[in-house]
Write a protein that holds these residues in place. Structure first.
Motif, PDB file in Angstrom:
ATOM      1  N   MET A 136     -10.323   2.448   3.498  1.00  0.00           N
ATOM      2  CA  MET A 136      -9.721   3.768   3.643  1.00  0.00           C
ATOM      3  C   MET A 136      -9.899   4.518   2.327  1.00  0.00           C
ATOM      4  O   MET A 136      -9.484   4.027   1.272  1.00  0.00           O
ATOM      5  CB  MET A 136      -8.233   3.617   3.972  1.00  0.00           C
ATOM      6  N   ALA A 137     -10.537   5.692   2.365  1.00  0.00           N
ATOM      7  CA  ALA A 137     -10.723   6.505   1.164  1.00  0.00           C
ATOM      8  C   ALA A 137      -9.478   7.353   0.949  1.00  0.00           C
ATOM      9  O   ALA A 137      -9.198   8.259   1.724  1.00  0.00           O
ATOM     10  CB  ALA A 137     -11.955   7.385   1.310  1.00  0.00           C
ATOM     11  N   VAL A 138      -8.713   7.021  -0.097  1.00  0.00           N
ATOM     12  CA  VAL A 138      -7.480   7.742  -0.418  1.00  0.00           C
ATOM     13  C   VAL A 138      -7.391   7.930  -1.942  1.00  0.00           C
ATOM     14  O   VAL A 138      -6.579   7.296  -2.610  1.00  0.00           O
ATOM     15  CB  VAL A 138      -6.235   7.019   0.135  1.00  0.00           C
ATOM     16  N   PRO A 139      -8.238   8.810  -2.489  1.00  0.00           N
ATOM     17  CA  PRO A 139      -8.259   8.988  -3.942  1.00  0.00           C
ATOM     18  C   PRO A 139      -7.011   9.711  -4.450  1.00  0.00           C
ATOM     19  O   PRO A 139      -6.328  10.410  -3.705  1.00  0.00           O
ATOM     20  CB  PRO A 139      -9.513   9.841  -4.164  1.00  0.00           C
ATOM     21  N   GLY A 140      -6.740   9.511  -5.731  1.00  0.00           N
ATOM     22  CA  GLY A 140      -5.657  10.230  -6.380  1.00  0.00           C
ATOM     23  C   GLY A 140      -4.278   9.627  -6.201  1.00  0.00           C
ATOM     24  O   GLY A 140      -3.291  10.243  -6.574  1.00  0.00           O
TER      25      GLY A 140
ATOM     26  N   ASP B 222      -6.289  -4.535  -1.646  1.00  0.00           N
ATOM     27  CA  ASP B 222      -6.538  -4.116  -3.017  1.00  0.00           C
ATOM     28  C   ASP B 222      -6.906  -2.635  -3.011  1.00  0.00           C
ATOM     29  O   ASP B 222      -7.360  -2.097  -2.000  1.00  0.00           O
ATOM     30  CB  ASP B 222      -7.612  -4.970  -3.700  1.00  0.00           C
ATOM     31  N   TYR B 223      -6.660  -1.981  -4.130  1.00  0.00           N
ATOM     32  CA  TYR B 223      -6.912  -0.544  -4.270  1.00  0.00           C
ATOM     33  C   TYR B 223      -7.658  -0.310  -5.579  1.00  0.00           C
ATOM     34  O   TYR B 223      -7.123  -0.529  -6.657  1.00  0.00           O
ATOM     35  CB  TYR B 223      -5.589   0.221  -4.255  1.00  0.00           C
ATOM     36  N   ASN B 224      -8.928   0.088  -5.469  1.00  0.00           N
ATOM     37  CA  ASN B 224      -9.773   0.340  -6.635  1.00  0.00           C
ATOM     38  C   ASN B 224     -10.600   1.599  -6.411  1.00  0.00           C
ATOM     39  O   ASN B 224     -11.179   1.783  -5.334  1.00  0.00           O
ATOM     40  CB  ASN B 224     -10.734  -0.837  -6.895  1.00  0.00           C
ATOM     41  N   ASP B 225     -10.667   2.447  -7.446  1.00  0.00           N
ATOM     42  CA  ASP B 225     -11.499   3.657  -7.427  1.00  0.00           C
ATOM     43  C   ASP B 225     -11.264   4.517  -6.189  1.00  0.00           C
ATOM     44  O   ASP B 225     -12.209   5.050  -5.602  1.00  0.00           O
ATOM     45  CB  ASP B 225     -12.982   3.290  -7.532  1.00  0.00           C
ATOM     46  N   GLY B 226     -10.008   4.633  -5.749  1.00  0.00           N
ATOM     47  CA  GLY B 226      -9.678   5.494  -4.621  1.00  0.00           C
ATOM     48  C   GLY B 226      -9.926   4.892  -3.253  1.00  0.00           C
ATOM     49  O   GLY B 226      -9.768   5.570  -2.242  1.00  0.00           O
ATOM     50  N   ILE B 227     -10.324   3.635  -3.187  1.00  0.00           N
ATOM     51  CA  ILE B 227     -10.597   2.974  -1.909  1.00  0.00           C
ATOM     52  C   ILE B 227      -9.572   1.859  -1.692  1.00  0.00           C
ATOM     53  O   ILE B 227      -9.459   0.950  -2.508  1.00  0.00           O
ATOM     54  CB  ILE B 227     -12.016   2.362  -1.862  1.00  0.00           C
ATOM     55  N   LEU B 228      -8.837   1.951  -0.593  1.00  0.00           N
ATOM     56  CA  LEU B 228      -7.923   0.883  -0.192  1.00  0.00           C
ATOM     57  C   LEU B 228      -8.687  -0.045   0.738  1.00  0.00           C
ATOM     58  O   LEU B 228      -9.297   0.406   1.710  1.00  0.00           O
ATOM     59  CB  LEU B 228      -6.705   1.464   0.533  1.00  0.00           C
ATOM     60  N   LYS B 229      -8.681  -1.331   0.411  1.00  0.00           N
ATOM     61  CA  LYS B 229      -9.332  -2.342   1.263  1.00  0.00           C
ATOM     62  C   LYS B 229      -8.270  -3.337   1.697  1.00  0.00           C
ATOM     63  O   LYS B 229      -7.557  -3.880   0.863  1.00  0.00           O
ATOM     64  CB  LYS B 229     -10.426  -3.096   0.508  1.00  0.00           C
ATOM     65  N   ILE B 230      -8.199  -3.561   2.999  1.00  0.00           N
ATOM     66  CA  ILE B 230      -7.295  -4.564   3.543  1.00  0.00           C
ATOM     67  C   ILE B 230      -8.148  -5.629   4.202  1.00  0.00           C
ATOM     68  O   ILE B 230      -8.972  -5.332   5.068  1.00  0.00           O
ATOM     69  CB  ILE B 230      -6.299  -3.945   4.533  1.00  0.00           C
TER      70      ILE B 230
ATOM     71  N   SER C 265       3.669  10.575  -1.262  1.00  0.00           N
ATOM     72  CA  SER C 265       3.295  11.032  -2.595  1.00  0.00           C
ATOM     73  C   SER C 265       4.074  12.295  -2.913  1.00  0.00           C
ATOM     74  O   SER C 265       4.101  13.240  -2.120  1.00  0.00           O
ATOM     75  CB  SER C 265       1.791  11.303  -2.637  1.00  0.00           C
ATOM     76  N   LYS C 266       4.718  12.304  -4.077  1.00  0.00           N
ATOM     77  CA  LYS C 266       5.487  13.467  -4.513  1.00  0.00           C
ATOM     78  C   LYS C 266       4.943  13.921  -5.857  1.00  0.00           C
ATOM     79  O   LYS C 266       4.646  13.106  -6.713  1.00  0.00           O
ATOM     80  CB  LYS C 266       6.966  13.103  -4.657  1.00  0.00           C
ATOM     81  N   THR C 267       4.808  15.229  -6.016  1.00  0.00           N
ATOM     82  CA  THR C 267       4.379  15.791  -7.289  1.00  0.00           C
ATOM     83  C   THR C 267       5.346  16.893  -7.679  1.00  0.00           C
ATOM     84  O   THR C 267       5.917  17.573  -6.826  1.00  0.00           O
ATOM     85  CB  THR C 267       2.956  16.376  -7.203  1.00  0.00           C
TER      86      THR C 267
END
Length: 159
Positions: free
Chosen positions: A68-72, A132-140, A93-95
């Motif tokens: 899943m591409a979820v950057p930021g 794991d979550y690396n470089d904006g990509i969540l991998k399950i 996500s809250k900003t």
């Protein structure tokens, strides 16, 4: 062959519609018009305020992998759980920004969220699911049980 099945937001499969209902419902009509007119890149989940990220599901010999591409986002933004063979991936996500100058004060804040759910097949070893979550990509990673793994090709000789 078993595969992961995306479900609707409530975590249940879509109900079978009655054949007596010949007219489309207002939400489905609205989705059809927007989907055809704008394309999926502009479709957002109006209930949550965040565009639903696209998901790739890979079925290999030994595991399923959900990409899943979820950057930021940060790892702490994710809420991943399993309940009754339903995998839920949620994000909140809250900003907040504050800016003060001599003549004005500006305060901006935002909130966004989404939730994706998948029915997990019986062939998955639920106890060994990892993410794991690396470089904006969540991998399950959903490893398959030994009996569900693809066996190598066996040649049978004719006697």
């Amino acid at each position: 062959m078993s595969t992961l099945i995306p479900t609707v937001k409530s975590g249940t499969k879509k109900p079978i519609e009655s054949s007596f209902n010949l007219l489309p419902t207002l939400p489905s009509w609205f989705d059809d018009i927007l989907g055809k007119g704008l394309g999926t890149e502009f479709m957002s989940n109006f209930n949550t305020g965040m565009t639903l990220p696209a998901v790739n599901v890979i079925d290999s010999d030994h595991e399923f992998v959900i990409d899943m591409a979820v950057p930021g986002l940060k790892k702490s933004d994710f809420d991943i759980d399993i309940d009754n063979h339903i995998l839920s991936i949620g994000v909140e996500s809250k900003t907040e920004q504050n800016e003060k100058t001599e003549n004005y004060t500006r305060r901006e804040f935002g909130y966004s969220s989404f939730k994706r759910t998948f029915a997990i097949p019986e062939s998955v070893n639920v106890d060994k699911i990892a993410a794991d979550y690396n470089d904006g990509i969540l991998k399950i990673h959903l490893p398959k049980k030994e009996e569900a793994k693809k066996k190598p090709l066996k040649k049978i000789k004719i006697s």
